[in-house]
Design a protein around this motif. Sequence first.
Motif, PDB file in Angstrom:
ATOM      1  N   ALA A   1       0.748  -1.262   0.051  1.00 62.06           N
ATOM      2  CA  ALA A   1       0.273  -0.161   0.104  1.00 62.06           C
ATOM      3  C   ALA A   1       1.126   1.538   0.276  1.00 62.06           C
ATOM      4  O   ALA A   1       1.905   1.400   0.424  1.00 62.06           O
ATOM      5  CB  ALA A   1      -1.087  -0.345   1.706  1.00 62.06           C
ATOM      6  N   ASP A   2       0.216   2.763  -0.481  1.00 61.85           N
ATOM      7  CA  ASP A   2       0.941   3.775  -0.089  1.00 61.85           C
ATOM      8  C   ASP A   2       1.247   4.517   0.751  1.00 61.85           C
ATOM      9  O   ASP A   2       2.264   4.473   0.938  1.00 61.85           O
ATOM     10  CB  ASP A   2       0.380   4.809  -1.334  1.00 61.85           C
ATOM     11  CG  ASP A   2       0.683   4.507  -3.484  1.00 61.85           C
ATOM     12  OD1 ASP A   2       1.361   3.653  -3.681  1.00 61.85           O
ATOM     13  OD2 ASP A   2      -1.007   4.070  -3.783  1.00 61.85           O
ATOM     14  N   ALA A   3       0.627   4.096   1.824  1.00 59.84           N
ATOM     15  CA  ALA A   3       0.204   4.863   3.148  1.00 59.84           C
ATOM     16  C   ALA A   3      -0.602   4.386   4.124  1.00 59.84           C
ATOM     17  O   ALA A   3      -1.789   2.572   3.552  1.00 59.84           O
ATOM     18  CB  ALA A   3      -0.518   5.855   2.528  1.00 59.84           C
ATOM     19  N   ALA A   4      -0.347   5.057   4.975  1.00 58.05           N
ATOM     20  CA  ALA A   4      -0.898   3.487   6.470  1.00 58.05           C
ATOM     21  C   ALA A   4      -2.096   4.295   7.260  1.00 58.05           C
ATOM     22  O   ALA A   4      -1.171   5.356   7.493  1.00 58.05           O
ATOM     23  CB  ALA A   4      -0.063   2.539   6.856  1.00 58.05           C
ATOM     24  N   LEU A   5      -2.928   3.607   7.496  1.00 53.68           N
ATOM     25  CA  LEU A   5      -3.459   4.756   8.771  1.00 53.68           C
ATOM     26  C   LEU A   5      -4.112   4.347  10.432  1.00 53.68           C
ATOM     27  O   LEU A   5      -4.603   3.086  10.450  1.00 53.68           O
ATOM     28  CB  LEU A   5      -5.672   4.732   7.947  1.00 53.68           C
ATOM     29  CG  LEU A   5      -6.102   5.969   9.009  1.00 53.68           C
ATOM     30  CD1 LEU A   5      -5.995   6.983   8.766  1.00 53.68           C
ATOM     31  CD2 LEU A   5      -7.978   5.927   8.424  1.00 53.68           C
ATOM     32  N   TYR A   6      -3.115   4.612  11.003  1.00 48.97           N
ATOM     33  CA  TYR A   6      -2.846   4.767  12.401  1.00 48.97           C
ATOM     34  C   TYR A   6      -4.353   5.516  12.719  1.00 48.97           C
ATOM     35  O   TYR A   6      -4.537   6.753  12.838  1.00 48.97           O
ATOM     36  CB  TYR A   6      -2.037   5.039  12.783  1.00 48.97           C
ATOM     37  CG  TYR A   6      -0.624   4.779  12.628  1.00 48.97           C
ATOM     38  CD1 TYR A   6       0.341   3.459  13.224  1.00 48.97           C
ATOM     39  CD2 TYR A   6      -0.495   4.571  10.794  1.00 48.97           C
ATOM     40  CE1 TYR A   6       1.130   2.801  12.486  1.00 48.97           C
ATOM     41  CE2 TYR A   6       0.508   3.671  10.624  1.00 48.97           C
ATOM     42  CZ  TYR A   6       0.885   3.155  11.171  1.00 48.97           C
ATOM     43  OH  TYR A   6       2.437   2.585  10.660  1.00 48.97           O
ATOM     44  N   ILE A   7      -4.679   4.652  13.432  1.00 48.66           N
ATOM     45  CA  ILE A   7      -6.480   5.036  14.280  1.00 48.66           C
ATOM     46  C   ILE A   7      -6.647   4.903  15.726  1.00 48.66           C
ATOM     47  O   ILE A   7      -5.514   3.332  16.233  1.00 48.66           O
ATOM     48  CB  ILE A   7      -7.168   4.369  14.024  1.00 48.66           C
ATOM     49  CG1 ILE A   7      -7.901   5.167  12.436  1.00 48.66           C
ATOM     50  CG2 ILE A   7      -9.366   5.399  14.778  1.00 48.66           C
ATOM     51  CD1 ILE A   7      -9.019   4.639  11.534  1.00 48.66           C
ATOM     52  N   THR A   8      -6.880   5.929  16.615  1.00 48.62           N
ATOM     53  CA  THR A   8      -6.233   6.473  18.633  1.00 48.62           C
ATOM     54  C   THR A   8      -7.965   6.955  18.869  1.00 48.62           C
ATOM     55  O   THR A   8      -8.474   7.263  18.320  1.00 48.62           O
ATOM     56  CB  THR A   8      -5.665   6.665  19.386  1.00 48.62           C
ATOM     57  OG1 THR A   8      -4.270   6.253  18.611  1.00 48.62           O
ATOM     58  CG2 THR A   8      -5.507   6.098  20.792  1.00 48.62           C
ATOM     59  N   ILE A   9      -8.186   5.707  19.655  1.00 47.04           N
ATOM     60  CA  ILE A   9      -9.920   5.504  20.094  1.00 47.04           C
ATOM     61  C   ILE A   9      -9.538   6.107  21.399  1.00 47.04           C
ATOM     62  O   ILE A   9      -9.550   4.979  22.369  1.00 47.04           O
ATOM     63  CB  ILE A   9     -10.939   4.575  20.355  1.00 47.04           C
ATOM     64  CG1 ILE A   9     -11.004   4.211  18.550  1.00 47.04           C
ATOM     65  CG2 ILE A   9     -11.958   4.997  20.479  1.00 47.04           C
ATOM     66  CD1 ILE A   9     -11.623   1.873  18.600  1.00 47.04           C
ATOM     67  N   SER A  10     -10.026   7.051  21.708  1.00 46.16           N
ATOM     68  CA  SER A  10     -10.095   7.538  23.258  1.00 46.16           C
ATOM     69  C   SER A  10     -11.310   7.571  24.076  1.00 46.16           C
ATOM     70  O   SER A  10     -11.392   7.170  25.389  1.00 46.16           O
ATOM     71  CB  SER A  10      -9.445   8.954  23.666  1.00 46.16           C
ATOM     72  OG  SER A  10     -10.430   9.458  22.814  1.00 46.16           O
TER      73      SER A  10
END
Length: 217
Positions: A104-113
């Motif tokens: 993939a070209d990019a990665a999405l990092y998500i944090t749930i607070s």
Amino acid sequence: MVKLVACLSALMLATGCATPKKYDYTALKESRPRSILVLPPLNESPDVNATYSMLSQVSYPLAEAGYYVLPVTLANETFKQNGLSNAAEIHAVSTNKLKEIFGADAALYITISKYGTTYMILDSVTEVTANAKLVDLKTGKVLWTGLASASSGESSNSGGGIIAVLVTAAIKQIVNSVTDAGHPIAGIASNRLLSAGRPSGLLYGPRSAHYEKDVIN
């Protein structure tokens, strides 16, 4: 009085007339990612449902924005096959390795607070808050960051007396305890976080008719 007016005028100039800072999209425009790998979100809330509830709903707004999103179930199974079973371990994998495995070209990092329902005497409120960053897998550079929240925010205190209010609150608490009340709210938060065209939001991707306009401007 003159001094007071002067002070108020100075305060208005210093605060009320300030314009919001425009988001810097330079890195995102230079990278021009076409495909995105979504990593399982980190969950900082006490609700165990948060990670996969959010993960199941982030592909849609990204695809609508014009990006190709690697199937999250396939990516998750690939991580498991490589001995990575939780979000913290996956987020620690180097961008070079992610690029090598998924391409993939990019990665999405998500944090749930925040994720879940807060119970009060007369009502309950379900809230989801998450932040995200898009990272170029070739260079490791952060291309974009965002934050969004969503809440049920609806009060049931609309008549019927205190007994009716208490009964309604009790019913809501029972229903929320046996169902994932945060799931639909997570969907709203995901759309607010990842839909293109919002102030400081993601730019449109190459599969969108708005792509060239976003990249040029």
